[in-house]
Design a protein around this motif. Structure first.
Motif, PDB file in Angstrom:
ATOM      1  N   GLY A  67       0.750  -1.255   0.103  1.00 14.34           N
ATOM      2  CA  GLY A  67      -0.033   0.117   0.006  1.00 14.34           C
ATOM      3  C   GLY A  67       0.851   1.354   0.054  1.00 14.34           C
ATOM      4  O   GLY A  67       0.374   2.413  -0.343  1.00 14.34           O
ATOM      5  N   VAL A  68       2.116   1.212   0.523  1.00 13.45           N
ATOM      6  CA  VAL A  68       2.989   2.449   0.637  1.00 13.45           C
ATOM      7  C   VAL A  68       4.179   2.192  -0.248  1.00 13.45           C
ATOM      8  O   VAL A  68       4.654   1.394   0.202  1.00 13.45           O
ATOM      9  N   SER A  69       4.537   3.257  -0.844  1.00 13.12           N
ATOM     10  CA  SER A  69       5.872   3.183  -1.671  1.00 13.12           C
ATOM     11  C   SER A  69       6.916   3.773  -1.010  1.00 13.12           C
ATOM     12  O   SER A  69       8.060   3.371  -1.264  1.00 13.12           O
ATOM     13  N   SER A  70       6.620   4.956  -0.372  1.00 11.13           N
ATOM     14  CA  SER A  70       7.809   5.467   0.523  1.00 11.13           C
ATOM     15  C   SER A  70       7.353   6.368   1.633  1.00 11.13           C
ATOM     16  O   SER A  70       5.932   6.986   1.600  1.00 11.13           O
ATOM     17  N   VAL A  71       8.041   6.500   2.824  1.00 10.84           N
ATOM     18  CA  VAL A  71       7.637   7.485   3.701  1.00 10.84           C
ATOM     19  C   VAL A  71       9.010   8.122   4.061  1.00 10.84           C
ATOM     20  O   VAL A  71       9.909   7.588   4.312  1.00 10.84           O
ATOM     21  N   THR A  72       8.943   9.449   4.162  1.00  8.81           N
ATOM     22  CA  THR A  72      10.134  10.288   4.677  1.00  8.81           C
ATOM     23  C   THR A  72       9.778  11.082   5.872  1.00  8.81           C
ATOM     24  O   THR A  72       8.487  11.585   5.888  1.00  8.81           O
ATOM     25  N   VAL A  73      10.379  10.798   7.103  1.00 10.02           N
ATOM     26  CA  VAL A  73      10.212  11.463   8.191  1.00 10.02           C
ATOM     27  C   VAL A  73      11.249  12.432   8.565  1.00 10.02           C
ATOM     28  O   VAL A  73      12.350  12.095   8.521  1.00 10.02           O
ATOM     29  N   PHE A  74      10.890  13.636   8.976  1.00 12.55           N
ATOM     30  CA  PHE A  74      11.624  14.668   9.467  1.00 12.55           C
ATOM     31  C   PHE A  74      11.331  14.953  10.995  1.00 12.55           C
ATOM     32  O   PHE A  74      10.148  14.828  11.826  1.00 12.55           O
ATOM     33  N   GLY A  75      12.483  15.153  11.764  1.00 15.98           N
ATOM     34  CA  GLY A  75      12.188  15.327  13.246  1.00 15.98           C
ATOM     35  C   GLY A  75      13.875  15.543  13.698  1.00 15.98           C
ATOM     36  O   GLY A  75      14.745  15.585  13.255  1.00 15.98           O
ATOM     37  N   PRO A  76      13.821  15.768  15.196  1.00 17.53           N
ATOM     38  CA  PRO A  76      14.955  16.022  15.740  1.00 17.53           C
ATOM     39  C   PRO A  76      16.061  14.720  15.822  1.00 17.53           C
ATOM     40  O   PRO A  76      17.120  15.109  16.055  1.00 17.53           O
ATOM     41  N   SER A  77      15.504  13.646  15.721  1.00 16.53           N
ATOM     42  CA  SER A  77      16.529  12.505  15.876  1.00 16.53           C
ATOM     43  C   SER A  77      16.336  11.577  14.644  1.00 16.53           C
ATOM     44  O   SER A  77      15.157  11.236  14.155  1.00 16.53           O
ATOM     45  N   ALA A  78      17.548  11.253  13.933  1.00 13.35           N
ATOM     46  CA  ALA A  78      17.455  10.295  12.771  1.00 13.35           C
ATOM     47  C   ALA A  78      17.076   8.838  13.380  1.00 13.35           C
ATOM     48  O   ALA A  78      16.489   8.011  12.686  1.00 13.35           O
ATOM     49  N   GLN A 108       6.570  16.294  17.082  1.00  9.11           N
ATOM     50  CA  GLN A 108       7.836  16.865  16.721  1.00  9.11           C
ATOM     51  C   GLN A 108       8.285  16.266  15.674  1.00  9.11           C
ATOM     52  O   GLN A 108       9.335  16.674  14.886  1.00  9.11           O
ATOM     53  N   TYR A 109       7.578  15.377  14.999  1.00  5.14           N
ATOM     54  CA  TYR A 109       8.065  14.524  13.653  1.00  5.14           C
ATOM     55  C   TYR A 109       7.038  14.830  12.817  1.00  5.14           C
ATOM     56  O   TYR A 109       5.724  14.972  12.889  1.00  5.14           O
ATOM     57  N   SER A 110       7.427  15.150  11.496  1.00  4.45           N
ATOM     58  CA  SER A 110       6.448  15.255  10.429  1.00  4.45           C
ATOM     59  C   SER A 110       6.883  14.012   9.228  1.00  4.45           C
ATOM     60  O   SER A 110       8.165  13.755   9.176  1.00  4.45           O
ATOM     61  N   TYR A 111       5.935  14.056   8.270  1.00  2.00           N
ATOM     62  CA  TYR A 111       6.198  13.079   7.174  1.00  2.00           C
ATOM     63  C   TYR A 111       5.633  13.512   6.015  1.00  2.00           C
ATOM     64  O   TYR A 111       4.823  14.540   5.976  1.00  2.00           O
ATOM     65  N   ILE A 112       6.256  12.890   4.993  1.00  2.00           N
ATOM     66  CA  ILE A 112       5.677  12.429   3.771  1.00  2.00           C
ATOM     67  C   ILE A 112       5.426  11.399   3.313  1.00  2.00           C
ATOM     68  O   ILE A 112       6.364  10.546   3.312  1.00  2.00           O
ATOM     69  N   MET A 113       4.201  10.807   3.160  1.00  2.00           N
ATOM     70  CA  MET A 113       3.895   9.528   2.597  1.00  2.00           C
ATOM     71  C   MET A 113       3.487   9.278   1.118  1.00  2.00           C
ATOM     72  O   MET A 113       2.614  10.307   0.660  1.00  2.00           O
ATOM     73  N   GLY A 125       0.311   6.568  -5.968  1.00  2.00           N
ATOM     74  CA  GLY A 125       0.844   7.870  -6.197  1.00  2.00           C
ATOM     75  C   GLY A 125       0.428   8.963  -5.438  1.00  2.00           C
ATOM     76  O   GLY A 125       0.730  10.080  -5.764  1.00  2.00           O
ATOM     77  N   GLN A 126      -0.683   8.656  -4.653  1.00  2.00           N
ATOM     78  CA  GLN A 126      -1.229   9.595  -3.846  1.00  2.00           C
ATOM     79  C   GLN A 126       0.012  10.312  -2.655  1.00  2.00           C
ATOM     80  O   GLN A 126       0.583   9.399  -2.145  1.00  2.00           O
ATOM     81  N   ILE A 127      -0.021  11.482  -2.364  1.00  2.00           N
ATOM     82  CA  ILE A 127       0.953  12.084  -1.395  1.00  2.00           C
ATOM     83  C   ILE A 127       0.222  12.569  -0.287  1.00  2.00           C
ATOM     84  O   ILE A 127      -0.719  13.238  -0.454  1.00  2.00           O
ATOM     85  N   PHE A 128       0.622  12.195   0.916  1.00  2.00           N
ATOM     86  CA  PHE A 128       0.254  12.796   2.111  1.00  2.00           C
ATOM     87  C   PHE A 128       1.271  13.247   3.024  1.00  2.00           C
ATOM     88  O   PHE A 128       2.504  12.827   2.964  1.00  2.00           O
ATOM     89  N   SER A 129       0.858  14.456   3.535  1.00  2.00           N
ATOM     90  CA  SER A 129       1.848  15.012   4.486  1.00  2.00           C
ATOM     91  C   SER A 129       1.326  15.689   5.851  1.00  2.00           C
ATOM     92  O   SER A 129       0.140  16.016   5.783  1.00  2.00           O
ATOM     93  N   ARG A 170       0.368  18.083   8.917  1.00  2.00           N
ATOM     94  CA  ARG A 170      -0.129  19.387   9.072  1.00  2.00           C
ATOM     95  C   ARG A 170       1.238  20.421   9.293  1.00  2.00           C
ATOM     96  O   ARG A 170       1.068  21.764   8.829  1.00  2.00           O
ATOM     97  N   ASN A 171       2.019  19.903  10.147  1.00  2.00           N
ATOM     98  CA  ASN A 171       3.302  20.714  10.456  1.00  2.00           C
ATOM     99  C   ASN A 171       4.187  20.883   9.411  1.00  2.00           C
ATOM    100  O   ASN A 171       5.521  21.504   9.390  1.00  2.00           O
ATOM    101  N   LEU A 172       3.834  20.326   8.022  1.00  2.00           N
ATOM    102  CA  LEU A 172       4.899  20.318   6.956  1.00  2.00           C
ATOM    103  C   LEU A 172       3.921  20.454   5.711  1.00  2.00           C
ATOM    104  O   LEU A 172       3.374  19.695   5.173  1.00  2.00           O
ATOM    105  N   ASP A 173       3.843  21.757   5.375  1.00  2.00           N
ATOM    106  CA  ASP A 173       3.108  22.101   4.237  1.00  2.00           C
ATOM    107  C   ASP A 173       3.814  21.970   3.008  1.00  2.00           C
ATOM    108  O   ASP A 173       4.394  22.559   2.384  1.00  2.00           O
ATOM    109  N   ILE A 174       3.454  20.835   2.420  1.00  2.00           N
ATOM    110  CA  ILE A 174       4.342  20.242   1.233  1.00  2.00           C
ATOM    111  C   ILE A 174       3.990  21.287   0.053  1.00  2.00           C
ATOM    112  O   ILE A 174       5.020  21.398  -0.737  1.00  2.00           O
ATOM    113  N   LYS A 175       3.041  21.844  -0.081  1.00  3.96           N
ATOM    114  CA  LYS A 175       2.761  22.793  -1.215  1.00  3.96           C
ATOM    115  C   LYS A 175       3.492  23.835  -0.993  1.00  3.96           C
ATOM    116  O   LYS A 175       3.952  24.498  -2.138  1.00  3.96           O
ATOM    117  N   LYS A 176       4.097  24.281   0.046  1.00  2.00           N
ATOM    118  CA  LYS A 176       4.819  25.309   0.354  1.00  2.00           C
ATOM    119  C   LYS A 176       6.288  25.295  -0.240  1.00  2.00           C
ATOM    120  O   LYS A 176       7.018  26.051  -0.924  1.00  2.00           O
TER     121      LYS A 176
END
Length: 328
Positions: free
Chosen positions: A265-276, A303-308, A313-317, A319-325
């Motif tokens: 169901g999911v092709s990729s997930v990118t996660v941002f935050g203070p700790s790798a 503290q962690y944000s995501y792009i899924m 091909g649907q993209i979800f992100s 709320r604290n990461l405005d991917i459109k920006k």
């Protein structure tokens, strides 16, 4: 478990400043490490890179599950036999890994190391493994059978044949450790990128933020967003390079350790935050849990944000990461 290719580090052209940037690529922990540091002069930068390499090597010599003389290898050799005393650092890392197992109900599990490799993603599979074979493949997997004794700093794998491995957390942990060490030593900017597990701090010599380019797995040659990194870590897990298709359904190379079946169901997930390290735990877990359960989990950790990106091909992100920006 992860694919490093989704993240394309963007080093924008530098202005001439008093600071210098030095970069070195080495193989550590069986993977590619790209070390980028900004310092007052070249000699200082090169010495600092040497220090980073030494620290990652030290950690590898503690937690590698394929080097026979490490503490984790000793834990694995004594599965079902006796507890093994480990350093406080190794014990704490294991505790944090078990925390991820608990909050994901086993979707993340360091005892995956004992899983039978019955799924092949090299084009050789012609049919699904039988349910019996899948069930047998995870017989020795189970985080609930990892017994920790904080008072004596021991780890005990209570079932014979069990193994633990830090392939999903070790590189992120090493990147975080090196970032903290460099900051303590006065290196005010840099990136430690362990095969896609990236810890960053400070800014480029021209004063700009470090940035990463995000690609859609369905269009791998095209960056659709550039996201700045400010004292942050970023990790991507992806299944777009290795998968099989049976009866029209796509099965990823990332296996659910609690079921033995590949993630779907999911092709990729990118996660941002203070700790790798933590971002890695989340990115892996979200791949296994899938869209609904995965997004429900990470929303509890602001503290962690995501792009899924889903298989269709649907993209979800978050709320604290405005991917459109940041979209191009």
């Amino acid at each position: 478990m992860k694919q490093a290719f989704v993240l394309a580090l963007l080093l924008i052209s530098f202005n001439t400043t008093a600071q210098v940037l030095r970069k070195r690529t080495v193989k550590l922990m069986g993977s590619r490490f790209d070390i980028t540091l900004v310092a007052d002069d070249s000699l200082m930068a090169e010495h600092a890179i040497d220090t980073v390499i030494a620290e990652v090597t030290r950690i590898e010599n503690l937690i590698s599950d394929w080097r026979p003389d490490t503490q984790i290898s000793q834990v694995n050799k004594n599965a079902g036999i006796a507890p093994v005393k480990v350093d406080t650092e190794v014990f704490a890392l294991t505790e944090r890994a078990l925390h991820f197992s608990k909050i994901t109900n086993g979707a993340f599990d360091i005892s995956f190391a004992a899983m039978d490799r019955i799924w092949k993603f090299d084009g050789s599979m012609t049919e699904m493994p039988s349910p019996q074979a899948v069930k047998k493949s995870v017989e020795k997997v189970g985080y609930r059978y990892i017994v920790l004794d904080r008072e004596h700093s021991t780890i005990f794998l209570s079932r014979k044949g069990m193994k633990i491995g830090f392939g999903a957390l070790g590189e992120g942990y090493a990147a975080d450790r090196c970032r903290d060490m460099m900051l303590a030593r006065g290196i005010k900017a840099g990136i430690v990128n362990g095969s896609g597990d990236m810890s960053t701090w400070g800014k480029q010599p021209n004063g700009r933020d470090w940035s990463v380019g995000i690609t859609n797995p369905l269009h791998k040659d095209t960056v659709f967003a550039i996201v700045p990194l400010r004292q942050s870590a970023v990790v991507t897990s992806g299944s777009y390079e290795k998968f099989v298709v049976f009866n029209g359904k796509r099965y990823a190379h990332i296996i659910n350790p609690s079921t033995g079946y590949p993630a779907t169901g999911v092709s990729s997930v990118t996660v941002f935050g203070p700790s790798a390290e933590t971002a890695n735990g989340f990115s892996t877990s979200l791949m296994v849990l899938g869209k609904e359960a995965g997004l429900k989990l990470i929303k509890n950790y602001p503290q962690y944000s995501y792009i899924m990106i889903t298989d269709d091909g649907q993209i979800f992100s978050s709320r604290n990461l405005d991917i459109k920006k940041y979209s191009l």
